[in-house]
Design a protein around this motif. Structure first.
Motif, PDB file in Angstrom:
ATOM      1  N   VAL A   1       0.941  -1.223  -0.030  1.00 48.61           N
ATOM      2  CA  VAL A   1      -0.231  -0.006  -0.020  1.00 48.61           C
ATOM      3  C   VAL A   1       0.966   1.357  -0.091  1.00 48.61           C
ATOM      4  O   VAL A   1       2.019   1.180   0.711  1.00 48.61           O
ATOM      5  CB  VAL A   1      -0.612   0.076   1.381  1.00 48.61           C
ATOM      6  CG1 VAL A   1      -1.624   1.172   1.103  1.00 48.61           C
ATOM      7  CG2 VAL A   1      -1.920  -1.255   1.278  1.00 48.61           C
ATOM      8  N   ALA A   2       0.409   2.124  -0.847  1.00 50.29           N
ATOM      9  CA  ALA A   2       1.456   3.294  -0.972  1.00 50.29           C
ATOM     10  C   ALA A   2       0.466   4.588  -0.949  1.00 50.29           C
ATOM     11  O   ALA A   2      -0.534   4.585  -1.365  1.00 50.29           O
ATOM     12  CB  ALA A   2       2.213   3.493  -2.358  1.00 50.29           C
ATOM     13  N   ILE A   3       1.306   5.652  -0.405  1.00 49.46           N
ATOM     14  CA  ILE A   3       0.461   7.071  -0.497  1.00 49.46           C
ATOM     15  C   ILE A   3       1.033   7.814  -1.903  1.00 49.46           C
ATOM     16  O   ILE A   3       2.308   7.995  -1.778  1.00 49.46           O
ATOM     17  CB  ILE A   3       0.624   7.834   0.723  1.00 49.46           C
ATOM     18  CG1 ILE A   3       0.498   7.120   1.945  1.00 49.46           C
ATOM     19  CG2 ILE A   3      -0.100   9.269   0.420  1.00 49.46           C
ATOM     20  CD1 ILE A   3       0.757   8.089   3.375  1.00 49.46           C
TER      21      ILE A   3
ATOM     22  N   GLY B   1      -7.335  15.812   0.077  1.00 49.93           N
ATOM     23  CA  GLY B   1      -7.571  14.355  -0.449  1.00 49.93           C
ATOM     24  C   GLY B   1      -6.198  13.597  -0.408  1.00 49.93           C
ATOM     25  O   GLY B   1      -4.875  14.266  -0.667  1.00 49.93           O
ATOM     26  N   VAL B   2      -6.316  12.458   0.111  1.00 53.86           N
ATOM     27  CA  VAL B   2      -4.958  11.703   0.298  1.00 53.86           C
ATOM     28  C   VAL B   2      -5.263  10.306  -0.430  1.00 53.86           C
ATOM     29  O   VAL B   2      -6.082   9.705  -0.386  1.00 53.86           O
ATOM     30  CB  VAL B   2      -4.580  11.261   1.700  1.00 53.86           C
ATOM     31  CG1 VAL B   2      -3.549  10.142   1.629  1.00 53.86           C
ATOM     32  CG2 VAL B   2      -4.573  12.373   2.699  1.00 53.86           C
ATOM     33  N   LYS B   3      -4.522  10.375  -1.775  1.00 58.03           N
ATOM     34  CA  LYS B   3      -4.779   9.362  -2.724  1.00 58.03           C
ATOM     35  C   LYS B   3      -3.846   8.147  -2.392  1.00 58.03           C
ATOM     36  O   LYS B   3      -2.682   8.237  -2.315  1.00 58.03           O
ATOM     37  CB  LYS B   3      -4.486   9.616  -3.923  1.00 58.03           C
ATOM     38  CG  LYS B   3      -4.634   8.843  -5.101  1.00 58.03           C
ATOM     39  CD  LYS B   3      -4.499   9.385  -6.506  1.00 58.03           C
ATOM     40  CE  LYS B   3      -4.653   8.218  -7.702  1.00 58.03           C
ATOM     41  NZ  LYS B   3      -4.274   8.611  -8.976  1.00 58.03           N
ATOM     42  N   LEU B   4      -4.305   6.917  -2.040  1.00 59.09           N
ATOM     43  CA  LEU B   4      -3.658   5.848  -2.061  1.00 59.09           C
ATOM     44  C   LEU B   4      -3.784   4.729  -3.011  1.00 59.09           C
ATOM     45  O   LEU B   4      -4.950   4.715  -3.900  1.00 59.09           O
ATOM     46  CB  LEU B   4      -4.298   5.130  -0.642  1.00 59.09           C
ATOM     47  CG  LEU B   4      -4.385   5.935   0.668  1.00 59.09           C
ATOM     48  CD1 LEU B   4      -4.800   5.030   1.732  1.00 59.09           C
ATOM     49  CD2 LEU B   4      -3.041   6.092   1.212  1.00 59.09           C
ATOM     50  N   SER B   5      -2.716   3.838  -3.162  1.00 62.39           N
ATOM     51  CA  SER B   5      -2.752   2.759  -4.196  1.00 62.39           C
ATOM     52  C   SER B   5      -2.217   1.387  -3.361  1.00 62.39           C
ATOM     53  O   SER B   5      -1.537   1.604  -2.588  1.00 62.39           O
ATOM     54  CB  SER B   5      -1.947   3.064  -5.300  1.00 62.39           C
ATOM     55  OG  SER B   5      -0.645   3.279  -5.127  1.00 62.39           O
TER      56      SER B   5
END
Length: 642
Positions: free
Chosen positions: A214-216, A232-236
């Motif tokens: 998991v990455a920010i 907004g904090v986008k995670l992948s």
């Protein structure tokens, strides 16, 4: 079979010596007969036959003994299959990007690869080691032992093609053995095209046991409220679903917000409200895979108003007053006759609104304005002089205005992926009330269109560079020519075109990306800006542009984190740096790149393979053994054969 010292073969003439000795021992006996010696005669015949056999055996034994001994001194050998490659130079390419932080069967992939090199590389073997961040030319394993043990992960993306170019730039009379140690994350076949046909390329591809990560990816401002920023904090994620991942927001070291998240989709954006004030902190998650992408540093400077000037008729520019409101913008309109040119360089955005002619002095000023980072918006008039318009446009790209079309056309296509409108729509809209224009200019352009007519011709195009953007409408948007001013698109497009360079509202730079950064500050000629924090400081490449300074960071800094920009000891603003997230997706492994090359499992196997294929088969020991065997045979013949 070949010989290292063929001159020793001349000693084979010595084989004549045992033959001569044997001939002397076979002299004919003189016969003497006596009476009553019949029994002795028979015994003599048997003894002579036995002696003759013994002498022949000794002759052949000595001939073979001498032959094998001479051949052993000549040092015979079989030529190795790859004998011509024995002079090849060795280059070891070691991937130390952050994806090598993943854990394999024996620990972190990079640390295991380093240990393999230290344990199995021959001590006196000369080679060159190239990593994403370091180069060690013509060295040996003892000389770089400490450097290897202390080798850190590089924030730079592993680019095999760039490393191949470095190797090919090394001029040498010898061919090359190239060993690539990489997990193959993010590598494509095009990066291997630089290998030469005469090179021997080996791939060692260590594999991560688990590919969950998991990455920010980024942090941005979704909207600015009266007293709060909605960020907004986008995670992948890669691999399996991630559950109960803690996500926290810190301003400096103070916890601002915290939550637990579940990731079932590959991408997800989490929203937080934080106080509308200067911010210098980070977002942080905790997962059990790669660590480098678990923290995202970002800064938010104190809100400042955007300076906008429009040049055109006051009535036709009235709609801009309602878009560029006083709480976010310093907006003024001037006619061409009342324009003060000295004000232009202090602006962030200039709008050219339906000018029939653009004077040469204004063209020169606008060119300089865009080159220094300002955004330019051009709205033509139905009576625009195409010569002066195209002369201005030629400064910014391959966009030209053609003849005026008098046919009404609808604007039916929205480029949802363009930066101007990318964050505006939550999903693509199909039932939108599209505006239209009565007259419009044809535009010749290979630049991306933001808005497009139903006949696929552009209505709004953008010409972007690393500092600024130029936007060109193909038609006048006054109420007589278009209903575009009644469309929601007018507010969205003009607002974002003005804010495009500050669209996230977040100061965050990706380390290694060669993009300039503008700092609003005035410097004297002998002053320079310095970027520093508690652990690192550096002076970026900088260019003074009136009341602004353009900074280029190149490969600096070495570590991510929050930094400050200083003029000597005077603080200017906060700025944050983060590692590129290109190494975060552990599913992005291209194992097929090794299909055209030889694959090895470890360094020990590699060197054993090279030695076996390129070392001649030495035979002299076998011939010495055969010589000793015939010495033993001679002793046995002497003792047991009568």
């Amino acid at each position: 079979m070949q010989f290292k010292h063929p001159e020793f073969l001349y000693f084979l003439f010595l084989l004549v010596i045992p033959i001569l000795v044997h001939l002397f021992q076979l002299r004919r006996f003189k016969k003497e007969y006596f009476t009553n010696v019949k029994l002795l005669r028979e015994l003599s015949i048997q003894t002579r036959k036995s002696s003759k056999i013994k002498k022949w055996l000794l002759l052949f034994t000595r001939l073979f003994l001498l032959t094998f001994l001479i051949i052993a001194f000549a040092q015979p050998f079989f030529v190795a299959k790859e004998n011509l490659k024995s002079t090849n130079e060795m280059y070891i390419v070691l991937d130390n990007s952050y994806s090598m932080q993943a854990k394999g069967k024996k620990g972190e992939l990079l640390k295991r690869a380093v240990q393999d090199l230290l344990e199995n590389t021959p001590e006196n073997y000369n080679f060159s080691l190239i990593t994403s961040s370091e180069n060690y030319w013509n060295t040996d394993i003892k000389s770089i032992q400490k450097e290897l043990q202390n080798l850190d992960y590089s924030p730079q993306e592993f680019r095999l093609d760039n490393i191949i170019s470095k190797i090919n730039a090394r001029k040498s009379a010898f061919n090359k053995d190239i060993v690539v140690i990489t997990d193959a994350v993010g590598i494509d076949e095009n990066q291997t095209k630089g290998f030469k046909k005469e090179d021997n390329v080996y791939f060692m591809v260590p594999e991560a046991e688990k590919k969950n990560n998991v990455a920010i990816d980024s942090v941005f401002i979704e909207q600015s409220l009266d007293n709060f920023y909605e960020i907004g904090v986008k995670l992948s994620k890669s691999g399996d679903d991630a559950k109960n991942i803690p996500l926290a927001i810190y301003n400096k070291e103070k916890l601002i917000a915290k939550t637990l998240i579940d990731l079932t989709d590959n991408n997800k954006t989490i929203s937080f409200n934080i106080p509308k004030e200067e911010f210098n902190g980070y977002a942080s998650i905790t997962d059990k895979s790669l660590e480098y992408d678990n923290t995202y540093y970002f800064s938010i400077s104190e809100a400042s108003k955007t300076n906008v000037i429009s040049i055109g008729d006051d009535v036709k520019s009235n709609f801009l007053n309602r878009i560029y409101t006083t709480n976010e913008f310093n907006y003024k309109n001037f006619t061409l006759q009342t324009l003060d040119y000295n004000l232009l360089e202090k602006q962030d955005v200039i709008v050219i609104n339906e000018l029939k002619e653009i004077p040469q002095a204004l063209q020169t000023t606008l060119k300089s304005f865009v080159n220094k980072g300002g955004n330019l918006i051009i709205i033509p008039s139905n009576e625009s002089n195409l010569g002066s318009m195209n002369a201005l446009l030629s400064n910014f790209g391959s966009v030209q205005m053609k003849s005026l079309n008098v046919n009404e056309k609808k604007i039916t296509k929205i480029n949802f992926n363009h930066p101007v409108l990318k964050a505006v729509f939550e999903k693509k809209v199909d039932n939108f009330q599209y505006p239209s224009t009565k007259n419009s200019f044809a535009i010749s352009s290979n630049q991306p269109a933001v808005l497009t007519y139903e006949d696929q011709s552009p209505f709004l195009v953008s010409m972007d560079n690393s500092l600024s953007s130029v936007y060109l409408f193909s038609a006048a948007i006054n109420k007589e020519n278009s209903n575009f001013l009644n469309s929601p698109l007018v507010v969205l497009s003009f607002y974002n075109m003005a804010k495009i360079n500050q669209r996230t509202g977040v100061n965050s730079i990706i380390i290694g990306e060669d993009k300039p950064y503008i700092v609003d500050t005035f410097l004297q000629k002998d002053e320079i800006l310095e970027v520093k924090n508690q652990n690192e400081k550096f002076i970026p490449v900088q260019q003074i542009m009136s009341s602004k300074v353009k900074l280029n960071f190149n490969e600096n800094p070495q570590k991510d984190g929050n930094y400050g920009v200083f003029n000597k000891n005077n603080f200017v603003q906060n700025i944050s740096f983060n590692y590129n997230r290109t190494e975060s997706n552990l599913d992005n492994v291209n194992s097929s790149i090794v299909s055209n090359f030889e694959e090895v499992n470890d360094i020990d196997t590699l060197f054993n393979t090279i030695q076996a294929q390129r070392t001649d088969s030495q035979l002299w020991k076998w011939f010495v053994s055969l010589a000793l065997l015939f010495i033993l045979l001679e002793l046995l013949i002497q003792k047991f054969v009568k």
